[in-house]
Design a protein around this motif. Sequence first.
Motif, mmCIF file in Angstrom:
data_model
loop_
_atom_site.group_PDB
_atom_site.id
_atom_site.type_symbol
_atom_site.label_atom_id
_atom_site.label_comp_id
_atom_site.label_asym_id
_atom_site.label_seq_id
_atom_site.Cartn_x
_atom_site.Cartn_y
_atom_site.Cartn_z
ATOM 1 N N ILE A 122 41.000 43.335 28.651
ATOM 2 C CA ILE A 122 40.076 43.706 29.721
ATOM 3 C C ILE A 122 39.815 45.199 29.600
ATOM 4 C CG2 ILE A 122 39.786 43.943 32.224
ATOM 5 C CD1 ILE A 122 41.700 41.527 32.521
ATOM 6 N N ALA A 181 38.764 40.645 37.153
ATOM 7 C CA ALA A 181 38.898 40.280 35.741
ATOM 8 C C ALA A 181 40.273 39.692 35.453
ATOM 9 C CB ALA A 181 38.649 41.501 34.863
ATOM 10 N N ARG A 184 40.135 36.151 36.659
ATOM 11 C CA ARG A 184 39.392 35.295 35.734
ATOM 12 C C ARG A 184 40.206 35.006 34.485
ATOM 13 N NH1 ARG A 184 33.455 36.522 33.118
ATOM 14 N NH2 ARG A 184 34.642 37.931 31.783
ATOM 15 N N ARG A 185 40.943 36.008 34.006
ATOM 16 C CA ARG A 185 41.779 35.789 32.816
ATOM 17 C C ARG A 185 42.871 34.783 33.098
ATOM 18 N NH1 ARG A 185 44.527 40.865 29.780
ATOM 19 N NH2 ARG A 185 45.913 40.810 31.596
ATOM 20 N N SER A 192 37.523 40.558 29.520
ATOM 21 C CA SER A 192 36.270 41.022 30.127
ATOM 22 C C SER A 192 35.928 42.405 29.606
ATOM 23 C CB SER A 192 36.385 41.087 31.654
ATOM 24 O OG SER A 192 36.636 39.825 32.218
ATOM 25 N N ILE A 194 33.778 45.331 31.001
ATOM 26 C CA ILE A 194 33.133 45.739 32.251
ATOM 27 C C ILE A 194 32.512 47.123 32.068
ATOM 28 C CG2 ILE A 194 33.450 46.125 34.718
ATOM 29 C CD1 ILE A 194 36.068 44.442 34.434
#
Length: 380
Positions: A122, A181, A184-185, A192, A194
């Motif tokens: 991320i 993020a 979501r992971r 991600s 970003i």
Amino acid sequence: MGSPRPLDGIRVVEISSFVASPLCGLTLAQLGAEVIRVDPIGGAADINRWPLTDDGETSIYWTGLNKGKKSVTADLRSAEGQALVQRLVTESGPGGGILVTNSGGREWMSHHTLAARRADVITLELLGGSDGSPAVDYTVNAGLGFPMITGPLDHNGPVNHVLPAWDVVCGLYAALAITAAIRRREQTGAGSRIRLPLEDTALSIASALGYLTEPQVNSSSRPATGNDVYGTYGTDVVTADGDRFMLVALTPRHFRDLVRITETKSVIDALAGSLGADFTRESDRYTHRHVLNALFRKWFADRSTDIVTAALDESSVLSERYRSFDEVVSSGVLADNPMFAGLDQPGIGTYLAAGLPAAFDGEHFFTGPAADLGAHTPQT
């Protein structure tokens, strides 16, 4: 020992300076993440940023934004230094693989490069302008419109804000984006990339609050109002002692109480009749604010601060006396607020420092002091 924090087990590597990016890291640290700030040897450009302690040795600003973080220094121009950062980001267990930086544009720490070493990485890159060009809070604000409606009405020209509002909002958005993020992971296993420009942060907030919508819908932008509150009734008043208060009457009840304590009901009723106004409506209170201001200010100007304070305290009117930072500290409000706790900061001493504003089950989260620059640099 306190209860587990929401981000316990998360590791974030931060390569940053100034406000937005360090504030993101500080917020994540307060939430329980292990945050490792990596600086060039000798420190980044903000290492000695004002305010400093009286001896000129320690930045109060820098230590405030870097509480609770580990500190690593490296020659970021060298292959060895770059490899160190890559290892810190990618070889950091299931809770790691997170980089926050406002020093992007470097291929060696790009999302593409790091993702080749760790697929679920991320990365969050804070930028200045929406197009990636350099920009800071004050230049973004200058180009947005706020300085043109800030300041006294008799001042000709823009007035900059003192609080770096867009930096602050951007830093908090960055912390929110990182936590999203991570979520979501955990759900998908995906990393991600970003991208968060400071200018986009400011534009987004200005849009949500209607500042950018008014010119599109009404063909005109919001006017300057000085210390009057736009669209409702609110203004500043001065007492006989010279103290200044901010008053806000958002609701009909607030306004009725303001009329009551200032003993102006008969005059207000007559004024409403002559103007054809209905002061239960925000629009009418705002439209006729100059007449109302003159009427109410006379009452406050004729009375002492103690009398004004007592009258306001027993009413529903939203109010506060204007205070300096010195007055806030000397008032004892910090000691009475559970969000503050004593912090022993090397180079500064012990002072009351704020923890996370949000209390989880009644508990505010605190961090330790800012580490000495480079204190956690791996030994090779």
